[in-house]
Write a protein that holds these residues in place. Structure first.
Motif, short mmCIF file in Angstrom:
data_model
loop_
_atom_site.label_atom_id
_atom_site.label_comp_id
_atom_site.label_asym_id
_atom_site.label_seq_id
_atom_site.Cartn_x
_atom_site.Cartn_y
_atom_site.Cartn_z
N ALA A 1 47.64 41.66 36.97
CA ALA A 1 47.26 40.53 37.83
C ALA A 1 46.00 39.88 37.30
N ASP A 2 45.94 38.57 37.47
CA ASP A 2 44.74 37.78 37.18
C ASP A 2 44.26 37.19 38.47
N ILE A 3 42.94 37.14 38.64
CA ILE A 3 42.38 36.51 39.83
C ILE A 3 41.22 35.63 39.39
N SER A 4 41.24 34.38 39.84
CA SER A 4 40.23 33.42 39.41
C SER A 4 38.87 33.75 40.00
N ASP A 5 37.85 33.02 39.56
CA ASP A 5 36.50 33.27 40.06
C ASP A 5 36.39 33.03 41.57
N SER A 6 37.23 32.17 42.10
CA SER A 6 37.18 31.87 43.53
C SER A 6 38.15 32.72 44.35
#
Length: 125
Positions: free
Chosen positions: A49-54
């Motif tokens: 999984a990738d999760i953005s800075d926000s």
């Protein structure tokens, strides 16, 4: 320097749940995307999984979509991975990594770096 420390791994029966956490330090956490990756025995690193800075989820591996949920808490410099309905094929060392890469699979120690030391997840009956 960048430090990433995962926790929450362990042994669970098929169908069970685990919640992984990763605490980060040494950089401005809220400025960076973060990733969860895993490596099963004898296999390549896999982006989970990738999760953005926000906090926007930008990617789930098709193999975990609908079962795993990633999240982050910028106030605590932490990301989490809630894993439900675990399967034996989820058995792997799970790592958190700083940033987002352009690949989904990778061989070698320089994959998905920097990353933490990892936490073992074992799913078996």
């Amino acid at each position: 320097q960048v430090q990433l420390v995962e926790s929450g791994g362990g042994w669970v029966q098929p169908g069970g749940s685990l919640r992984l956490s990763c605490v980060a330090s040494g950089f401005t956490f809220s400025d960076d995307a973060m990733s969860w990756v895993r490596q099963a025995p004898g296999k390549r690193f896999e982006l989970v999984a990738d999760i953005s800075d926000s906090g926007t989820i930008t990617y789930y591996s098709p193999s975990v979509k609908g079962r795993f949920t990633a999240s982050r808490d910028n106030a605590k410099s932490m990301i989490n991975l809630q894993m439900n309905n675990l399967k034996p094929e989820d058995t792997a060392v799970y790592y958190c990594a700083k940033g987002r890469e352009t690949y989904f699979y990778c061989n070698g120690d320089d994959c998905f770096t920097p990353r933490g030391p990892g936490t073992q997840v074992t799913v078996s009956s």
